[in-house]
Design a protein around this motif. Structure first.
Motif, PDB file in Angstrom:
ATOM      1  N   SER A  28       0.854  -1.164  -0.018  1.00  0.00           N
ATOM      2  CA  SER A  28      -0.061   0.064  -0.015  1.00  0.00           C
ATOM      3  C   SER A  28       0.877   1.325  -0.047  1.00  0.00           C
ATOM      4  CB  SER A  28      -0.942  -0.201   1.262  1.00  0.00           C
ATOM      5  OG  SER A  28      -0.076   0.052   2.343  1.00  0.00           O
ATOM      6  N   ARG A  29       0.519   2.142  -0.595  1.00  0.00           N
ATOM      7  CA  ARG A  29       1.173   3.565  -0.489  1.00  0.00           C
ATOM      8  C   ARG A  29       1.001   4.246   0.642  1.00  0.00           C
ATOM      9  NH1 ARG A  29       3.462   5.458  -4.683  1.00  0.00           N
ATOM     10  NH2 ARG A  29       3.169   7.789  -4.450  1.00  0.00           N
ATOM     11  N   PRO A  30       2.150   4.549   1.457  1.00  0.00           N
ATOM     12  CA  PRO A  30       2.097   5.028   2.798  1.00  0.00           C
ATOM     13  C   PRO A  30       1.281   6.594   2.950  1.00  0.00           C
ATOM     14  CG  PRO A  30       4.331   4.753   2.104  1.00  0.00           C
ATOM     15  CD  PRO A  30       3.296   4.587   0.810  1.00  0.00           C
ATOM     16  N   GLU A  31       1.115   6.775   4.002  1.00  0.00           N
ATOM     17  CA  GLU A  31       0.257   8.154   4.305  1.00  0.00           C
ATOM     18  C   GLU A  31       1.413   9.057   3.971  1.00  0.00           C
ATOM     19  OE1 GLU A  31      -3.043   8.548   5.189  1.00  0.00           O
ATOM     20  OE2 GLU A  31      -3.081   6.603   5.021  1.00  0.00           O
ATOM     21  N   GLY A  32       0.667  10.304   3.365  1.00  0.00           N
ATOM     22  CA  GLY A  32       1.552  11.495   2.994  1.00  0.00           C
ATOM     23  C   GLY A  32       1.990  11.426   1.488  1.00  0.00           C
ATOM     24  N   TYR A  35      -2.323   9.110  -3.538  1.00  0.00           N
ATOM     25  CA  TYR A  35      -2.851   8.003  -3.682  1.00  0.00           C
ATOM     26  C   TYR A  35      -2.296   7.288  -2.615  1.00  0.00           C
ATOM     27  CZ  TYR A  35      -4.025   8.715  -8.592  1.00  0.00           C
ATOM     28  OH  TYR A  35      -4.534   8.889  -9.858  1.00  0.00           O
ATOM     29  N   ALA A  36      -2.101   7.819  -1.212  1.00  0.00           N
ATOM     30  CA  ALA A  36      -2.007   6.896  -0.152  1.00  0.00           C
ATOM     31  C   ALA A  36      -3.128   6.049   0.075  1.00  0.00           C
ATOM     32  CB  ALA A  36      -2.028   7.865   1.263  1.00  0.00           C
ATOM     33  N   GLY A  37      -2.701   4.746   0.603  1.00  0.00           N
ATOM     34  CA  GLY A  37      -3.543   3.592   0.849  1.00  0.00           C
ATOM     35  C   GLY A  37      -3.926   2.683  -0.684  1.00  0.00           C
ATOM     36  N   TYR A  38      -3.850   3.287  -1.586  1.00  0.00           N
ATOM     37  CA  TYR A  38      -3.870   2.550  -3.090  1.00  0.00           C
ATOM     38  C   TYR A  38      -2.719   1.265  -2.956  1.00  0.00           C
ATOM     39  CZ  TYR A  38      -7.271   5.356  -5.478  1.00  0.00           C
ATOM     40  OH  TYR A  38      -8.232   6.138  -5.422  1.00  0.00           O
ATOM     41  N   TRP A  39      -2.913   0.245  -3.568  1.00  0.00           N
ATOM     42  CA  TRP A  39      -2.147  -0.846  -3.691  1.00  0.00           C
ATOM     43  C   TRP A  39      -1.439  -0.718  -4.942  1.00  0.00           C
ATOM     44  CZ3 TRP A  39      -1.201  -4.245   0.191  1.00  0.00           C
ATOM     45  CH2 TRP A  39      -2.238  -4.163   1.470  1.00  0.00           C
ATOM     46  N   GLU A  40      -0.021  -1.159  -4.835  1.00  0.00           N
ATOM     47  CA  GLU A  40       0.710  -0.918  -6.036  1.00  0.00           C
ATOM     48  C   GLU A  40       1.897  -2.034  -5.882  1.00  0.00           C
ATOM     49  OE1 GLU A  40       2.971   2.603  -6.209  1.00  0.00           O
ATOM     50  OE2 GLU A  40       3.716   2.540  -4.003  1.00  0.00           O
ATOM     51  N   PHE A  41       2.723  -2.114  -6.845  1.00  0.00           N
ATOM     52  CA  PHE A  41       3.908  -3.002  -6.700  1.00  0.00           C
ATOM     53  C   PHE A  41       4.988  -1.943  -6.396  1.00  0.00           C
ATOM     54  CE2 PHE A  41       1.475  -5.155 -10.196  1.00  0.00           C
ATOM     55  CZ  PHE A  41       1.642  -6.592  -9.612  1.00  0.00           C
ATOM     56  N   PRO A  42       5.913  -2.383  -5.432  1.00  0.00           N
ATOM     57  CA  PRO A  42       7.018  -1.503  -5.028  1.00  0.00           C
ATOM     58  C   PRO A  42       8.017  -0.992  -5.700  1.00  0.00           C
ATOM     59  CG  PRO A  42       7.323  -3.776  -4.296  1.00  0.00           C
ATOM     60  CD  PRO A  42       6.054  -3.684  -4.959  1.00  0.00           C
ATOM     61  N   GLY A  43       8.544   0.069  -5.661  1.00  0.00           N
ATOM     62  CA  GLY A  43       9.586   0.663  -6.363  1.00  0.00           C
ATOM     63  C   GLY A  43       9.897   2.033  -6.258  1.00  0.00           C
ATOM     64  N   GLY A  44      10.396   2.808  -7.101  1.00  0.00           N
ATOM     65  CA  GLY A  44      10.722   4.239  -6.966  1.00  0.00           C
ATOM     66  C   GLY A  44      11.455   4.888  -8.231  1.00  0.00           C
ATOM     67  N   LYS A  45      11.494   5.947  -8.109  1.00  0.00           N
ATOM     68  CA  LYS A  45      12.140   6.793  -9.031  1.00  0.00           C
ATOM     69  C   LYS A  45      13.615   6.497  -9.361  1.00  0.00           C
ATOM     70  CE  LYS A  45       9.410  10.715  -7.878  1.00  0.00           C
ATOM     71  NZ  LYS A  45       9.264  11.990  -7.462  1.00  0.00           N
ATOM     72  N   LEU A  46      14.117   6.442 -10.558  1.00  0.00           N
ATOM     73  CA  LEU A  46      15.583   6.267 -10.731  1.00  0.00           C
ATOM     74  C   LEU A  46      16.180   7.658 -10.309  1.00  0.00           C
ATOM     75  CD1 LEU A  46      14.245   4.142 -12.794  1.00  0.00           C
ATOM     76  CD2 LEU A  46      16.469   4.578 -14.119  1.00  0.00           C
ATOM     77  N   GLU A  47      17.543   7.577  -9.921  1.00  0.00           N
ATOM     78  CA  GLU A  47      18.052   8.720  -9.589  1.00  0.00           C
ATOM     79  C   GLU A  47      19.047   8.844 -10.455  1.00  0.00           C
ATOM     80  OE1 GLU A  47      20.110   7.915  -5.695  1.00  0.00           O
ATOM     81  OE2 GLU A  47      18.156   8.336  -4.517  1.00  0.00           O
ATOM     82  N   LEU A 121      -3.800   0.983  -7.597  1.00  0.00           N
ATOM     83  CA  LEU A 121      -3.299   2.116  -8.343  1.00  0.00           C
ATOM     84  C   LEU A 121      -3.352   1.853  -9.804  1.00  0.00           C
ATOM     85  CD1 LEU A 121      -1.599   4.677  -7.580  1.00  0.00           C
ATOM     86  CD2 LEU A 121       0.455   3.681  -8.174  1.00  0.00           C
ATOM     87  N   PRO A 122      -3.896   3.144 -10.506  1.00  0.00           N
ATOM     88  CA  PRO A 122      -4.132   2.865 -12.102  1.00  0.00           C
ATOM     89  C   PRO A 122      -2.936   2.076 -12.571  1.00  0.00           C
ATOM     90  CG  PRO A 122      -5.036   4.853 -11.308  1.00  0.00           C
ATOM     91  CD  PRO A 122      -4.228   4.231 -10.257  1.00  0.00           C
TER      92      PRO A 122
END
Length: 144
Positions: A28-32, A35-47, A121-122
């Protein structure tokens, strides 16, 4: 040119963790966060200067406390959200080291089709459709 086409996409590495039983991990996407509370596959932005595999290793360690083994690039999907345009680099992750820890206060759920957690999450929906095609699953892939 449309407004969406003018927005530069943000590259995001996404880990599709699949266990020995063929289930996949959603978090789930964390508070703050948007889309907080939506379910997704984990990951993040490339630096800057990171490859997709490097970003995935860093993000999954930061979010889940694991170290990924082999990363299998799978598919790329472009999503337009109101807050951002993202290029999602989905990678299958079949092996990892360490116990899963929810380091951002998120929740986790091992899922199959149809997904039982909601809302999704869409950007997650195409992956569920790809799983359905691969696995010969017919019907709704998620609730909602």
């Amino acid at each position: 040119m449309s407004a969406a086409a003018q927005r530069t996409p943000v590259d995001v590495a996404v880990g599709v963790l699949i266990d020995a039983e063929g289930r996949f991990l959603l978090t789930s996407r964390p508070e703050g966060k948007v889309y907080a509370g939506y379910w997704e596959f984990p990951g993040g932005k490339l630096e800057a200067g990171e490859t997709v595999a490097q970003a995935l290793e860093r993000e999954l360690h930061e979010e889940l406390g694991i170290h990924v083994g082999t990363v299998q690039p799978w598919k790329i999907e472009l999503m337009d959200y109101t807050h951002a345009r993202v290029r999602l680099h989905f990678c299958k992750v079949l092996d990892w080291r360490g116990a899963l820890q929810m380091r951002e206060g998120q929740h986790m759920a091992w899922q199959g089709l149809p997904v039982q957690v909601a809302p999704v999450l869409p950007g997650t929906i195409p992956v569920l459709q790809w799983f359905a095609a691969e696995r010969g699953f017919a019907g709704a892939t998620h609730r909602g």
